[in-house]
Design an enzyme around this catalytic site. Structure first.
Site, mmCIF file in Angstrom:
data_model
loop_
_atom_site.group_PDB
_atom_site.id
_atom_site.type_symbol
_atom_site.label_atom_id
_atom_site.label_comp_id
_atom_site.label_asym_id
_atom_site.label_seq_id
_atom_site.Cartn_x
_atom_site.Cartn_y
_atom_site.Cartn_z
ATOM 1 N N SER A 170 0.691 -1.192 -0.021
ATOM 2 C CA SER A 170 0.001 0.013 -0.115
ATOM 3 C C SER A 170 1.044 1.084 -0.132
ATOM 4 O O SER A 170 2.098 1.207 0.288
ATOM 5 C CB SER A 170 -0.838 0.033 1.285
ATOM 6 O OG SER A 170 -0.032 0.290 2.461
ATOM 7 N N HIS A 218 -3.868 -5.360 -1.484
ATOM 8 C CA HIS A 218 -2.938 -5.160 -0.428
ATOM 9 C C HIS A 218 -3.131 -5.967 0.639
ATOM 10 O O HIS A 218 -4.135 -6.725 1.013
ATOM 11 C CB HIS A 218 -3.117 -3.681 -0.030
ATOM 12 C CG HIS A 218 -2.969 -2.723 -0.942
ATOM 13 N ND1 HIS A 218 -1.946 -2.469 -1.771
ATOM 14 C CD2 HIS A 218 -3.879 -1.517 -1.176
ATOM 15 C CE1 HIS A 218 -2.183 -1.357 -2.605
ATOM 16 N NE2 HIS A 218 -3.042 -0.867 -2.178
#
Length: 246
Positions: A170, A218
């Site tokens: 991320s 993610h």
């Protein structure tokens, strides 16, 4: 040069592209005290704005709002903010139009660097370059810089050895990692992946909306586990609740 994720695909660095790259290191590091400001709903009513603004360098993610009453919780100061090209596509029509709206919206970041993943996926390149060109065209105060793909590949490889296996890290985790390299002291605000606060009060996903991330893109639980370990080892500090005000 190979792309970060599509690493079998390459981009030819023309003279025009080369001129977009900084001639020397754009960041005058190491910095003493840095704030990495995530966008978690835990920031709402935190009164952390003044503490964040006292930092020597402030990192933010994905063009978050900082103006108005929310600034008392999230602060105003911004030295670097990441830009997800999908925001440029969805909110500003890839800057084919809405350039002035974009420039008005980023004015709140002052002379911040806008950090874009131009060389992560081929699909990110055009939008990232368009941001750079728009800032130059209008002589904006902000400057566009690009993540170096080899750095991001090495970063992903490092965290994979620690169990963070995801399609991609991320933005918040990338910036946290970079801050640990660039700063003597790092404090994280707004990093809280849970739907309730430490007191059990329901909170929104972001401090400005409740839009949830795409599932499977993610590895958020694994990333947060690593952040907690870094906090426990004193490598960074994680702000969980309200900040103490003078």
């Amino acid at each position: 040069m190979s792309y970060e994720v599509d690493n079998k695909k390459t981009i030819h660095i023309t003279e025009d592209i080369f001129r977009m790259l900084p001639e020397s290191q754009p960041l005058d590091y190491p910095f003493k005290n840095c704030a990495v400001v995530g966008n978690g709903g835990i920031l709402k009513n935190s009164s952390c704005g003044a503490e964040i603004d006292k930092s020597d360098f402030v990192f933010r993610c994905n063009l978050p709002p900082t103006m108005g009453s929310i600034s008392q919780d999230v602060g105003n100061k911004t030295n670097l903010v990441t830009v997800n090209p999908s925001i440029i596509a969805q909110k500003y029509n890839k800057l084919n139009e809405k350039k002035l709206t974009f420039l008005e919206n980023i004015a709140s970041y002052g002379e911040a660097f806008l950090l874009l993943p131009a060389f992560s996926f081929r699909s990110n390149t055009a939008a990232s370059f368009k941001v750079h060109q728009t800032l130059k065209e209008f002589s904006a105060k902000q400057e566009a810089i690009f993540f170096y793909p080899r750095y991001l590949r090495n970063l992903a490889q490092f965290w994979r050895t620690k169990g963070v296996k995801a399609y991609r890290l991320s933005s918040g985790f990338m910036i946290t990692s970079a801050a640990v390299e660039l700063c003597e002291n790092v404090k994280l605000y707004g990093f809280w992946p849970f739907s309730k606060s430490t007191e059990g009060t329901p909170i929104s996903h972001h401090y400005y909306d409740n839009q949830l991330p795409k599932p499977g893109f993610h590895a958020m639980p694994k990333e947060y586990s690593q952040i907690l370990q870094l906090h426990g080892r004193g490598i960074l500090k994680l702000q969980f609740g309200k900040c103490l005000t003078d």
